[in-house]
Design an enzyme around this catalytic site. Structure first.
Site, PDB file in Angstrom:
ATOM      1  N   HIS A 114      -6.719  -6.774  -0.416  1.00 41.67           N
ATOM      2  CA  HIS A 114      -6.831  -5.329  -0.546  1.00 41.67           C
ATOM      3  C   HIS A 114      -6.005  -4.859  -1.743  1.00 41.67           C
ATOM      4  O   HIS A 114      -4.931  -5.393  -2.014  1.00 41.67           O
ATOM      5  CB  HIS A 114      -6.372  -4.653   0.740  1.00 41.67           C
ATOM      6  CG  HIS A 114      -7.029  -5.224   1.959  1.00 41.67           C
ATOM      7  ND1 HIS A 114      -6.340  -5.960   2.905  1.00 41.67           N
ATOM      8  CD2 HIS A 114      -8.330  -5.215   2.358  1.00 41.67           C
ATOM      9  CE1 HIS A 114      -7.182  -6.358   3.846  1.00 41.67           C
ATOM     10  NE2 HIS A 114      -8.389  -5.926   3.530  1.00 41.67           N
TER      11      HIS A 114
ATOM     12  N   HIS B 292       0.819  -1.224   0.000  1.00 39.13           N
ATOM     13  CA  HIS B 292       0.000   0.000   0.000  1.00 39.13           C
ATOM     14  C   HIS B 292       0.849   1.269   0.000  1.00 39.13           C
ATOM     15  O   HIS B 292       0.315   2.354  -0.266  1.00 39.13           O
ATOM     16  CB  HIS B 292      -0.915   0.033   1.232  1.00 39.13           C
ATOM     17  CG  HIS B 292      -1.997  -0.997   1.223  1.00 39.13           C
ATOM     18  ND1 HIS B 292      -2.848  -1.173   0.158  1.00 39.13           N
ATOM     19  CD2 HIS B 292      -2.365  -1.918   2.160  1.00 39.13           C
ATOM     20  CE1 HIS B 292      -3.687  -2.155   0.429  1.00 39.13           C
ATOM     21  NE2 HIS B 292      -3.414  -2.630   1.628  1.00 39.13           N
TER      22      HIS B 292
ATOM     23  N   ASP C  72      -5.035 -12.443   3.362  1.00 41.80           N
ATOM     24  CA  ASP C  72      -6.234 -11.905   3.988  1.00 41.80           C
ATOM     25  C   ASP C  72      -7.491 -12.125   3.147  1.00 41.80           C
ATOM     26  O   ASP C  72      -8.579 -11.703   3.546  1.00 41.80           O
ATOM     27  CB  ASP C  72      -6.072 -10.415   4.335  1.00 41.80           C
ATOM     28  CG  ASP C  72      -5.307  -9.649   3.285  1.00 41.80           C
ATOM     29  OD1 ASP C  72      -5.159 -10.163   2.159  1.00 41.80           O
ATOM     30  OD2 ASP C  72      -4.849  -8.536   3.584  1.00 41.80           O
TER      31      ASP C  72
ATOM     32  N   ASP D 100      -3.381 -10.156  -2.571  1.00 38.20           N
ATOM     33  CA  ASP D 100      -3.847  -9.695  -1.271  1.00 38.20           C
ATOM     34  C   ASP D 100      -5.301  -9.245  -1.421  1.00 38.20           C
ATOM     35  O   ASP D 100      -5.706  -8.754  -2.479  1.00 38.20           O
ATOM     36  CB  ASP D 100      -2.973  -8.525  -0.812  1.00 38.20           C
ATOM     37  CG  ASP D 100      -3.227  -8.112   0.619  1.00 38.20           C
ATOM     38  OD1 ASP D 100      -2.438  -8.487   1.493  1.00 38.20           O
ATOM     39  OD2 ASP D 100      -4.219  -7.384   0.856  1.00 38.20           O
TER      40      ASP D 100
END
Length: 419
Positions: free
Chosen positions: A184, A145, A270, A182
């Protein structure tokens, strides 16, 4: 012979994220009781301990990490941002934050984040030099991120981006592909390479989860990099078949067209079924199959050079089983996950069934959960709520708007399948 490299260091577990309440900073004066931060060492500690307990360390080539230099970090981050993380890390009482208010920088975390980036650099170097075929970096803090000038989503330095630039600047590789599954969106990696056609970024993630305003299909790069960023935003609850369908229809064809010299994997867990920060319902078997597909692509395209960096994954009891998908011999996993197998070139994998996007009139009768129940004895009158549930399922199937993002996802898949 396939040789898998492995990077780990105890300092990765010493990155101190402090206390919180879910995603909120702890604040007793405001009634927010302190608890363990969701990005804590436990899941990754258990991954390493399970690998050790299974006797797998002897089958992996241990690669010692080093701290990335400032020059290596500033290939992707601004000098101002690197200095910001250093300054926040020097605060002695609780450290500071990387930029978004939710990404703690503990005391000493600057050097630990440099060690994470440097560990991935060393793994990539070993692969390019032929010392290993592929590798896994169990590093912390995460990085995908982090943008050039800001940290967010628990990420400090974007280790994958740093390693990609190192591969190009120091190892002579022309094209690097980054696959990010991931849960996200890999917004930081995408932003860093947004206008660069020498780096292909592909992100499979839960639509609108985090960051909520990024990761949509229209984000496909800018300038010379237009077309070199692919996003696959999947509806919550997509699960095994949807991810494998996206792998076959989007990820693998894109890699074949790009023909990278190296594949980097932002390996977040995740999207797993027990993870508290997403709802994607993957199992260890899902990660095993996706890993096999990427290993096959790496063997075809870039001499097997597939390097994975551990990103998210916040279920301490289930993440270790997902992470063992690169190992040769795993213990008997929980009942929800079949026995895992080696990180080696797969035989031709079975083609996964695509999501059922047929109109309601073509859907099988037993697609409604209520219709799959065991038949009741004729003398027993069904509870009225069962009829309501059955009718609710029929309404759901008749109305395309109730099916959420599947229609959009199907259209998106067909667009990219045509190339």
């Amino acid at each position: 012979m396939t040789t898998t490299g492995y990077v780990f260091h105890p300092e990765y577990l010493w990155h101190d994220t402090g206390t919180s309440a879910g995603l909120l900073p702890a604040n007793p004066t405001a009634g927010v009781q302190p608890a363990m931060h969701v990005e804590n060492p436990e899941a990754k500690r258990r991954v390493h301990e399970l690998i050790h307990a299974c006797g797998l360390l002897g089958e992996l080539m241990i690669i010692e990490p080093r701290r990335a230099t400032v020059a290596e970090l500033t290939r992707v981050h601004t000098e101002t941002y690197v200095q910001h993380i250093k300054t926040q890390s020097e605060l002695r009482r609780g450290g500071g934050d990387a930029g978004d208010g939710f990404s703690p920088v503990g005391h000493g975390s600057y050097d630990i984040a440099r060690l994470a980036a440097g560990g991935l650099i060393e793994l990539v170097t070993a692969a390019v030099h032929g010392d290993i075929t592929n590798g896994y970096a169990l590093v912390r803090p995460p990085g995908h991120h982090a943008t050039a000038d800001a940290g967010m989503g628990f990420c400090l330095f974007n280790s994958i981006a740093v390693a990609a630039r190192h591969a190009q600047a120091e190892l002579g590789l022309a094209r690097v592909a980054v696959v990010d599954w991931d849960a996200h969106h890999g917004n930081g990696t995408q932003a860093i390479f947004d206008d660069d056609p020498s780096v292909l970024t592909i992100s499979l993630h839960q639509a609108g989860c985090f960051p909520p305003d990024s990761g949509w299909t229209h984000e496909n790069g800018t300038g010379d990099g237009t077309g070199y960023a692919l996003n696959v935003p999947l509806p919550p609850g997509s699960g095994h078949a949807a991810y494998l369908h996206a792998m076959h229809q989007v990820v693998l064809p894109a890699l074949d067209r790009f023909a990278p010299d190296l594949i980097l994997l932002a390996n977040g867990f995740d999207a797993g079924v027990f993870d508290p920060l997403a709802r994607q319902m993957l199992t260890a078997a899902s990660y095993r199959e996706m890993t096999r597909l990427l290993v096959g692509a790496a063997d075809r395209l870039c001499h097997g050079r597939l390097i994975a960096a551990h990103e998210g994954g916040y279920s301490p009891f289930y993440t270790p089983y997902c992470a063992l998908t690169f190992s040769k011999n795993s213990p008997a996993p929980p009942p929800t996950s079949p026995t895992l197998s080696p990180l080696s070139s797969p035989a031709t994998p079975p083609n996964p069934s695509p999501p059922n996007n047929k109109p309601s009139s073509a859907r099988p009768r037993n697609s409604c959960p209520a219709s799959r129940r065991p038949s009741r004895p004729p003398e027993k009158r069904p509870h009225p709520r069962d009829d309501r549930e059955h009718e609710g399922c029929r309404r759901h199937h008749r109305d395309p708007a109730r099916r959420g993002g599947w229609a959009d996802y199907s259209a998106f898949i067909h667009v990219y399948a045509r190339g």
